[in-house]
Design a protein around this motif. Structure first.
Motif, mmCIF file in Angstrom:
data_model
loop_
_atom_site.group_PDB
_atom_site.id
_atom_site.type_symbol
_atom_site.label_atom_id
_atom_site.label_comp_id
_atom_site.label_asym_id
_atom_site.label_seq_id
_atom_site.Cartn_x
_atom_site.Cartn_y
_atom_site.Cartn_z
ATOM 1 N N TYR A 45 0.820 -1.200 0.000
ATOM 2 C CA TYR A 45 0.000 0.000 0.000
ATOM 3 C C TYR A 45 0.861 1.260 0.000
ATOM 4 N N GLY A 48 2.339 3.112 -3.263
ATOM 5 C CA GLY A 48 1.466 3.738 -4.233
ATOM 6 C C GLY A 48 0.886 2.794 -5.258
ATOM 7 N N ALA A 50 -1.828 0.962 -4.699
ATOM 8 C CA ALA A 50 -3.251 0.769 -4.418
ATOM 9 C C ALA A 50 -4.008 2.053 -4.739
ATOM 10 N N THR A 51 -5.258 1.913 -5.174
ATOM 11 C CA THR A 51 -6.100 3.077 -5.401
ATOM 12 C C THR A 51 -6.574 3.615 -4.057
ATOM 13 N N GLU A 52 -7.075 4.822 -4.055
ATOM 14 C CA GLU A 52 -7.604 5.394 -2.811
ATOM 15 C C GLU A 52 -8.771 4.568 -2.291
ATOM 16 N N GLU A 53 -9.603 4.056 -3.198
ATOM 17 C CA GLU A 53 -10.725 3.224 -2.772
ATOM 18 C C GLU A 53 -10.229 1.942 -2.100
ATOM 19 N N GLN A 54 -9.197 1.328 -2.657
ATOM 20 C CA GLN A 54 -8.646 0.113 -2.068
ATOM 21 C C GLN A 54 -8.033 0.391 -0.699
ATOM 22 N N LYS A 55 -7.353 1.524 -0.568
ATOM 23 C CA LYS A 55 -6.781 1.885 0.727
ATOM 24 C C LYS A 55 -7.873 2.094 1.771
ATOM 25 N N ALA A 165 -12.380 -4.393 -9.804
ATOM 26 C CA ALA A 165 -11.941 -3.536 -8.701
ATOM 27 C C ALA A 165 -10.847 -4.173 -7.856
ATOM 28 N N MET A 168 -4.952 -4.053 -8.679
ATOM 29 C CA MET A 168 -4.263 -2.857 -8.223
ATOM 30 C C MET A 168 -3.639 -2.148 -9.424
ATOM 31 N N PRO A 169 -3.506 -0.824 -9.360
ATOM 32 C CA PRO A 169 -3.246 -0.031 -10.573
ATOM 33 C C PRO A 169 -1.786 0.082 -10.990
#
Length: 208
Positions: A45, A48, A50-55, A165, A168-169
């Motif tokens: 995490y 960077g 992970a997306t903000e939603e995933q965090k 979803a 991870m990006p």
């Protein structure tokens, strides 16, 4: 002369030193707890990826120790050689179809979410994987000599569906390499702390 650890290395807290019985494996040592914390707060995490939603979905319950994290990279035939992963995530309608296997995955018996790495058509990518996913199975690995509080398992994935979803990006080997670079330091510091703790316990026992 008692050896001293150089600053800023600090020995792990002295083990409980409770009397062991024949049925006591003393599985609750400090190194095992360090392993648990490492998986809970891993660089997956922080780097960077992970997306903000995933965090927002996963970090708060992990910080409260309501769920345990895991890092699923190692495979039976290639170890942690991320460039040759055989686990695949094939794009399908609405997400990915996961197939393959992992081995020696720490916290694999009780994780709430794992950062799992798989081959995709555009390269190696991490996915957030939950143990309730249909098609997932695991087998505990027995016979460990150390760190028994952290159970390692072998994982199998048979047509596990992962929603879009869950991906991870990031894509590519360099992201795995950066995580491994940092976590290798964690491993070495943990080993040093355990060695210092063993010395202290042995010294105290010899003085009794």
């Amino acid at each position: 002369v008692r050896p001293r650890a150089p600053h800023p290395v600090r020995a792990l807290p002295r083990a409980s030193q409770k009397a062991s019985s024949d049925d006591d494996d003393d599985d609750s040592d400090d190194g095992d707890f360090a392993d648990n914390l490492s998986d809970l707060s891993d660089e997956n995490y922080d780097q960077g990826i992970a997306t903000e939603e995933q965090k927002q979905r996963w970090l708060p319950p992990m910080a409260r120790c309501e769920i345990i994290g895991a890092f699923a990279l190692t495979e039976p035939d290639h170890g942690s050689d991320a460039a040759h992963l055989e686990t695949t995530a094939t794009p399908v309608d609405g997400g990915y179809r996961l197939n393959g296997g992992k081995r020696w995955i720490g916290n694999g018996d009780n994780f709430g979410v794992a950062v799992l790495w798989a081959q995709t058509p555009d390269g190696i990518a991490p996915f957030l994987f939950e143990p309730e996913t249909p098609g997932f199975s695991r087998t505990p690995m027995v016979g460990k000599l150390a760190k028994r509080a952290v159970t390692n398992v072998e994982m199998r994935f048979e047509d596990c569906f992962l929603p879009e979803a869950c991906r991870m990006p990031v894509t590519g080997f360099r992201h795995v390499a950066e995580i491994l670079r940092i976590t290798r330091h964690h491993v070495s510091w943990t080993a040093l702390g355990e060695a210092i703790a063993c010395y202290e316990i042995a010294l105290a026992h010899a003085k009794e």
